[in-house]
Design a protein around this motif. Structure first.
Motif, short mmCIF file in Angstrom:
data_model
loop_
_atom_site.label_atom_id
_atom_site.label_comp_id
_atom_site.label_asym_id
_atom_site.label_seq_id
_atom_site.Cartn_x
_atom_site.Cartn_y
_atom_site.Cartn_z
N UNK A 1 0.34 -1.19 0.13
CA UNK A 1 0.20 -0.18 0.08
C UNK A 1 0.64 1.09 0.44
N UNK A 2 2.05 1.23 1.22
CA UNK A 2 2.72 2.56 1.05
C UNK A 2 3.28 2.37 -0.29
N UNK A 3 3.83 1.17 -0.91
CA UNK A 3 5.00 1.85 -2.06
C UNK A 3 3.40 2.00 -3.30
N UNK A 4 2.46 1.92 -3.22
CA UNK A 4 2.08 2.24 -4.21
C UNK A 4 1.39 4.22 -4.17
N UNK A 5 0.69 4.46 -2.96
CA UNK A 5 1.16 5.29 -2.85
C UNK A 5 1.95 6.41 -3.02
N UNK A 6 2.86 5.95 -2.56
CA UNK A 6 4.14 7.12 -2.79
C UNK A 6 4.88 7.11 -4.33
#
Length: 90
Positions: free
Chosen positions: A1-6
């Motif tokens: 999730x954090x990767x896609x958000x970034x």
């Protein structure tokens, strides 16, 4: 999730830009809108794939309204018929 958000942060921030929202209201041509984002915000074509993946992730997590919003922008901006996700986004 954090990767896609970034990865999607630069393009999502563009959606919050009043100037871009004005462009959406006055221009319905996805190619022109993408050129505007590319020129003024440094958005690259490969970022659209990431936006699609993020929308799909949102859908799979049950955030249907968020997924719909991201897919709407994806469909508007991804004008090429050669994109493998274009039909899936419908």
């Amino acid at each position: 999730l954090k990767y896609l958000q970034a990865q999607t942060e630069p393009i999502v921030k563009c959606f919050e830009d009043p100037e871009f929202n004005n462009q959406i209201q006055t221009t319905r041509d996805g190619r022109s809108l993408f050129e505007y984002l590319e020129k003024n915000h440094g958005i690259k074509p490969e970022m659209l794939d990431t936006l699609y993946k993020y929308a799909k992730f949102q859908y799979e997590c049950g955030n249907y309204s968020g997924a719909a919003e991201y897919l709407y922008f994806y469909r508007v901006l991804a004008t090429g018929n050669d994109d493998r996700n274009t039909l899936n986004a419908l």
